[in-house]
Scaffold this motif. Structure first.
Motif, PDB file in Angstrom:
ATOM      1  N   ASP A 258       0.904  -1.480  -0.042  1.00 23.36           N
ATOM      2  CA  ASP A 258      -0.120   0.055   0.068  1.00 23.36           C
ATOM      3  C   ASP A 258       0.789   1.217   0.030  1.00 23.36           C
ATOM      4  O   ASP A 258       0.533   2.389   0.745  1.00 23.36           O
ATOM      5  CB  ASP A 258      -1.026  -0.155   1.047  1.00 23.36           C
ATOM      6  CG  ASP A 258      -1.893   1.159   1.218  1.00 23.36           C
ATOM      7  OD1 ASP A 258      -2.383   1.397  -0.061  1.00 23.36           O
ATOM      8  OD2 ASP A 258      -2.440   1.752   2.273  1.00 23.36           O
ATOM      9  N   LEU A 259       1.914   1.190  -1.008  1.00 25.94           N
ATOM     10  CA  LEU A 259       2.770   2.457  -1.033  1.00 25.94           C
ATOM     11  C   LEU A 259       2.780   3.140  -2.214  1.00 25.94           C
ATOM     12  O   LEU A 259       2.902   4.378  -2.389  1.00 25.94           O
ATOM     13  CB  LEU A 259       4.269   2.003  -0.697  1.00 25.94           C
ATOM     14  CG  LEU A 259       4.615   1.523   0.596  1.00 25.94           C
ATOM     15  CD1 LEU A 259       5.994   0.732   0.637  1.00 25.94           C
ATOM     16  CD2 LEU A 259       4.597   2.683   1.645  1.00 25.94           C
ATOM     17  N   GLY A 498       9.372   1.231   0.315  1.00 32.11           N
ATOM     18  CA  GLY A 498       9.484   1.719  -0.886  1.00 32.11           C
ATOM     19  C   GLY A 498       8.879   0.943  -1.832  1.00 32.11           C
ATOM     20  O   GLY A 498       8.614  -0.139  -1.793  1.00 32.11           O
ATOM     21  N   VAL A 499       8.667   1.566  -3.133  1.00 25.83           N
ATOM     22  CA  VAL A 499       8.015   0.906  -4.118  1.00 25.83           C
ATOM     23  C   VAL A 499       9.041   0.245  -5.051  1.00 25.83           C
ATOM     24  O   VAL A 499       9.082  -0.652  -5.785  1.00 25.83           O
ATOM     25  CB  VAL A 499       7.013   1.752  -4.955  1.00 25.83           C
ATOM     26  CG1 VAL A 499       6.500   1.183  -6.395  1.00 25.83           C
ATOM     27  CG2 VAL A 499       5.860   2.339  -4.031  1.00 25.83           C
ATOM     28  N   GLN A 505      14.147  -0.766  -9.648  1.00 23.75           N
ATOM     29  CA  GLN A 505      13.510  -1.709  -9.832  1.00 23.75           C
ATOM     30  C   GLN A 505      12.283  -1.709  -8.955  1.00 23.75           C
ATOM     31  O   GLN A 505      12.368  -1.834  -7.877  1.00 23.75           O
ATOM     32  CB  GLN A 505      14.044  -2.895 -10.146  1.00 23.75           C
ATOM     33  CG  GLN A 505      13.345  -4.053 -10.376  1.00 23.75           C
ATOM     34  CD  GLN A 505      14.165  -5.477 -10.507  1.00 23.75           C
ATOM     35  OE1 GLN A 505      15.355  -5.182 -10.421  1.00 23.75           O
ATOM     36  NE2 GLN A 505      13.783  -6.806 -10.336  1.00 23.75           N
ATOM     37  N   VAL A 506      11.011  -2.049  -9.511  1.00 20.29           N
ATOM     38  CA  VAL A 506       9.810  -2.247  -8.599  1.00 20.29           C
ATOM     39  C   VAL A 506       9.812  -3.470  -7.857  1.00 20.29           C
ATOM     40  O   VAL A 506      10.262  -4.632  -8.389  1.00 20.29           O
ATOM     41  CB  VAL A 506       8.694  -2.185  -9.336  1.00 20.29           C
ATOM     42  CG1 VAL A 506       7.148  -2.634  -8.659  1.00 20.29           C
ATOM     43  CG2 VAL A 506       8.195  -1.137 -10.273  1.00 20.29           C
ATOM     44  N   HIS A 507       9.778  -3.559  -6.575  1.00 19.38           N
ATOM     45  CA  HIS A 507       9.919  -4.542  -5.745  1.00 19.38           C
ATOM     46  C   HIS A 507       8.876  -5.690  -6.170  1.00 19.38           C
ATOM     47  O   HIS A 507       7.809  -5.483  -6.515  1.00 19.38           O
ATOM     48  CB  HIS A 507       9.735  -4.162  -4.205  1.00 19.38           C
ATOM     49  CG  HIS A 507      10.753  -3.402  -3.513  1.00 19.38           C
ATOM     50  ND1 HIS A 507      11.952  -4.071  -3.355  1.00 19.38           N
ATOM     51  CD2 HIS A 507      10.742  -2.151  -3.241  1.00 19.38           C
ATOM     52  CE1 HIS A 507      12.760  -2.997  -2.803  1.00 19.38           C
ATOM     53  NE2 HIS A 507      12.219  -2.002  -2.547  1.00 19.38           N
ATOM     54  N   GLY A 508       9.521  -6.884  -6.310  1.00 16.90           N
ATOM     55  CA  GLY A 508       8.678  -8.164  -6.528  1.00 16.90           C
ATOM     56  C   GLY A 508       8.500  -8.264  -8.106  1.00 16.90           C
ATOM     57  O   GLY A 508       7.757  -9.332  -8.445  1.00 16.90           O
ATOM     58  N   VAL A 509       8.791  -7.173  -9.053  1.00 16.22           N
ATOM     59  CA  VAL A 509       8.438  -7.488 -10.406  1.00 16.22           C
ATOM     60  C   VAL A 509       9.867  -7.545 -10.917  1.00 16.22           C
ATOM     61  O   VAL A 509      10.718  -6.681 -11.024  1.00 16.22           O
ATOM     62  CB  VAL A 509       7.654  -6.204 -10.784  1.00 16.22           C
ATOM     63  CG1 VAL A 509       7.368  -6.750 -12.431  1.00 16.22           C
ATOM     64  CG2 VAL A 509       6.446  -6.092 -10.054  1.00 16.22           C
ATOM     65  N   SER A 510      10.221  -8.702 -12.051  1.00 23.11           N
ATOM     66  CA  SER A 510      11.431  -8.826 -12.204  1.00 23.11           C
ATOM     67  C   SER A 510      11.927  -7.998 -13.356  1.00 23.11           C
ATOM     68  O   SER A 510      13.359  -7.803 -13.454  1.00 23.11           O
ATOM     69  CB  SER A 510      11.720 -10.187 -12.782  1.00 23.11           C
ATOM     70  OG  SER A 510      10.778 -10.512 -13.825  1.00 23.11           O
ATOM     71  N   ASN A 511      11.066  -7.396 -14.011  1.00 24.64           N
ATOM     72  CA  ASN A 511      11.501  -6.629 -15.269  1.00 24.64           C
ATOM     73  C   ASN A 511      10.876  -5.445 -15.523  1.00 24.64           C
ATOM     74  O   ASN A 511      10.740  -4.598 -16.368  1.00 24.64           O
ATOM     75  CB  ASN A 511      10.995  -7.434 -16.576  1.00 24.64           C
ATOM     76  CG  ASN A 511       9.708  -7.793 -16.743  1.00 24.64           C
ATOM     77  OD1 ASN A 511       8.952  -7.763 -15.830  1.00 24.64           O
ATOM     78  ND2 ASN A 511       9.208  -7.905 -18.084  1.00 24.64           N
ATOM     79  N   LEU A 512      10.363  -4.839 -14.653  1.00 24.17           N
ATOM     80  CA  LEU A 512       9.979  -3.518 -14.181  1.00 24.17           C
ATOM     81  C   LEU A 512      10.614  -2.292 -13.605  1.00 24.17           C
ATOM     82  O   LEU A 512      10.768  -2.640 -12.360  1.00 24.17           O
ATOM     83  CB  LEU A 512       8.224  -3.670 -13.864  1.00 24.17           C
ATOM     84  CG  LEU A 512       7.428  -2.173 -13.531  1.00 24.17           C
ATOM     85  CD1 LEU A 512       7.314  -1.592 -14.996  1.00 24.17           C
ATOM     86  CD2 LEU A 512       6.138  -2.685 -13.025  1.00 24.17           C
ATOM     87  N   PHE A 513      10.977  -1.288 -14.377  1.00 26.79           N
ATOM     88  CA  PHE A 513      11.793  -0.211 -13.587  1.00 26.79           C
ATOM     89  C   PHE A 513      10.825   1.221 -13.903  1.00 26.79           C
ATOM     90  O   PHE A 513       9.907   1.314 -14.639  1.00 26.79           O
ATOM     91  CB  PHE A 513      12.855   0.009 -14.320  1.00 26.79           C
ATOM     92  CG  PHE A 513      13.845  -1.499 -14.274  1.00 26.79           C
ATOM     93  CD1 PHE A 513      14.743  -1.194 -13.243  1.00 26.79           C
ATOM     94  CD2 PHE A 513      13.749  -2.393 -14.989  1.00 26.79           C
ATOM     95  CE1 PHE A 513      15.564  -2.547 -13.216  1.00 26.79           C
ATOM     96  CE2 PHE A 513      14.405  -3.588 -14.788  1.00 26.79           C
ATOM     97  CZ  PHE A 513      15.568  -3.583 -13.813  1.00 26.79           C
ATOM     98  N   ILE A 514      11.372   2.082 -12.774  1.00 23.19           N
ATOM     99  CA  ILE A 514      10.757   3.353 -12.969  1.00 23.19           C
ATOM    100  C   ILE A 514      11.718   4.514 -13.137  1.00 23.19           C
ATOM    101  O   ILE A 514      12.736   4.549 -12.223  1.00 23.19           O
ATOM    102  CB  ILE A 514       9.669   3.677 -11.899  1.00 23.19           C
ATOM    103  CG1 ILE A 514       8.816   2.656 -11.625  1.00 23.19           C
ATOM    104  CG2 ILE A 514       9.193   5.269 -11.817  1.00 23.19           C
ATOM    105  CD1 ILE A 514       7.766   2.784 -10.451  1.00 23.19           C
TER     106      ILE A 514
END
Length: 550
Positions: A258-259, A498-499, A505-514
């Motif tokens: 919930d972040l 943190g997200v 890299q989005v925590h818990g998602v292997s190939n998603l970055f911001i």
């Protein structure tokens, strides 16, 4: 290559190694850094090359208390992103924006500031800041006053509690036009305009993004499959896109704690008051605080508190900008001139025609050079945040009487300042967002204490008097923000705080970055673009390694 997504076949599936969502400064920097690599890159931009009302309506949303106005006024859905809205006049027919890096203290975990601290210190980011200077077409990576002052433009003689540091300014055209042409020439990059990310689909465990569903206002839709996905859509839109991607992770992708959307920050503009110099000669010493060119680099000085006094006083980071104010009779002359020019349509004003003529005659020393500057476009009528050049005016120390002091302030990270989805939907059927924003007690204390210290230091230095202005006991708010949207996908190594991690890299998602100021844990007072570009360069280096090793 640049393609209008509306021309793609219905339900086309595009295969690529990297997909970047958003062609603002972050996305453009990523594409520039990845240009001519030995892998494919897809750059999706919601808008077109020019402003278009229907596309811009996709940015609409609510703002609790209406402090921020409508959200579509604060961001731009168009190639170049919000760079298209930059408006500071730099001279040489250039429009641009101010740049400055975050300070060392901005990266620190500060005991008095809840949720503060980046996963690394400023020295880690400095090499990327240095590279960002070139991307933004700035001067040397030097923001201390000593690098820019000289005998004619010295710093104000203030004590160690208050220091002078600099802004640099860069042209917006590098992001709105120049790099678009460069990226378009890269054989490995395809730009798709009028392409709106609808949703990120994942595997059944929400650990990997499998494909992106993309839609056009024309009704067309298509899919993008990529090994690496990077959201570069800005501080509000990045959070929205994560929350909209909720088929598997029902609370939104990356939102298991919930972040997502929380800790929204901006840089409130606050009136400090009026600085009344002790004598007109002081104006000869204030050119460093005007927007001027030094070795062809546009720069402008500002006042900041020393990091030592911030730690000792336990207050946040702020900058103070100085803008000269014409004398009372000169402003009266301007108003009377406006009245005379409108007199044909204002019968009531004709009764005081001689009074207005007298005011104009008395104020000719101001009106004539100001009018000449306005006609020749050399100088604006009255200085403001959007321009400078007053120190070049002959006799400026006699023409102006006081300075208006304006703070650009740091805002405390507050989990209740947040972006959420609402029931209203945009033209593509996606839920719109609501922005919740409020003052915090720490914010208020910080500004008031900063003003007190400035007032004390200016008096102690004997350079004049700072007359602080407040609304009762509260700071005098000019605007709650400067469209510097930060914090909604904050960076922290702990997924419960943190997200994204330190690598964005989005925590818990292997190939998603911001890539965005949305990853900032704290925002200091600094305009975020230089840090956005530095982080995008850093992420591009990492993406190259990921693709090379995949």
């Amino acid at each position: 290559m640049l393609i209008d997504a509306r021309t793609l076949p219905l339900d086309e599936i595009l295969e690529t190694e990297v997909c970047i969502v958003g062609a603002g400064p972050a996305g453009i920097t990523l594409a520039k850094e990845l240009a001519f690599a030995d892998f494919r890159v897809c750059l999706l931009e919601s808008g077109g090359l020019d402003f278009e009302k229907n596309t811009q309506s996709l940015a609409q949303g609510e703002s609790v208390g209406n402090l921020f106005g409508t959200l579509d006024e604060q961001r731009r859905f168009q190639f170049g992103g919000t760079a298209n809205a930059w408006k500071i006049r730099l001279g040489n027919n250039q429009i641009g924006v101010r740049y400055v890096p975050l300070d060392e203290i901005d990266f620190e975990k500060r005991d008095w500031l809840p949720y503060s601290g980046w996963p690394f210190d400023k020295s880690h980011l400095d090499p990327f800041y240095d590279r960002a200077q070139a991307v933004c077409k700035l001067g040397a990576f030097a923001y201390g006053a000593k690098a820019w002052e000289d005998v004619q433009t010295p710093q104000l003689p203030l004590a160690n509690n208050v220091t002078t540091s600099m802004f640099q300014f860069g042209p917006r055209a590098v992001f709105t036009h120049e790099y678009r042409e460069q990226i378009n020439q890269a054989s490995n990059i395809t730009i798709y305009i009028n392409a709106n990310l609808m949703e990120m689909e994942t595997d059944e465990t929400a650990k990997t993004v499998t494909r992106l569903r993309v839609g056009c206002l024309s009704g067309n839709k298509f899919w993008v499959c990529a090994k690496v996905v990077i959201l570069a859509a800005g501080g509000i839109e990045n959070a929205r896109l994560l929350l909209l991607s909720n088929k598997v992770q029902t609370v939104g992708l990356g939102n298991q704690n919930d972040l997502v959307g929380r800790f929204f920050m901006d840089h409130p503009l606050v009136s400090c008051g009026r600085l009344m110099p002790s004598n007109p000669e002081l104006f000869k010493r204030t050119a460093l605080y005007d927007l001027r060119r030094v070795n062809d680099v546009p720069v402008m000085g500002k006042l900041t508190l020393s990091e030592e006094v911030m730690r000792r006083q336990q207050i946040l980071n702020n900058s103070t900008l100085l803008f000269p104010i014409p004398k009372a009779y000169q402003l009266q002359a301007v108003n009377s001139l406006k009245t005379l020019l409108s007199m044909r349509h204002n019968a009531e004003a004709r009764k005081d025609v001689f009074k207005h003529l007298a005011n104009v005659i008395i104020g000719l020393d101001y009106i004539l050079p100001a009018a000449y500057g306005a006609v020749t476009k050399q100088q604006p009528f009255i200085p403001s945040l959007a321009w400078g050049g007053w120190s070049y005016i002959r006799g400026h120390e006699n023409r102006f009487a006081e300075f208006e002091a304006i703070h650009q302030t740091e805002q405390v990270p507050d989990p209740d300042n947040r972006v959420t989805l609402i029931g209203d939907r945009d033209r593509l059927g996606r839920q719109q967002v609501k922005l919740h924003w409020r003052w915090n007690d720490i914010d208020i204390h910080n500004i008031k204490r900063t003003q007190d210290i400035l007032q004390e230091e200016i008096a102690r230095a004997g350079i004049g008097q700072l007359q602080v202005e407040r609304d009762g006991n509260l700071p005098k708010l000019i605007h709650p923000g400067t469209h510097h949207h930060m914090g909604t996908t904050r960076m922290h190594d702990d997924p419960k705080q943190g997200v994204v991690d330190r690598n964005c890299q989005v925590h818990g998602v292997s190939n998603l970055f911001i890539a965005s100021s949305s990853v900032f844990p704290t925002g200091g007072y600094a305009n975020p673009t230089l840090t956005i570009v530095a982080l995008a360069i850093r992420l591009a280096d990492r993406v190259k390694t990921i693709i090379r090793n995949s």
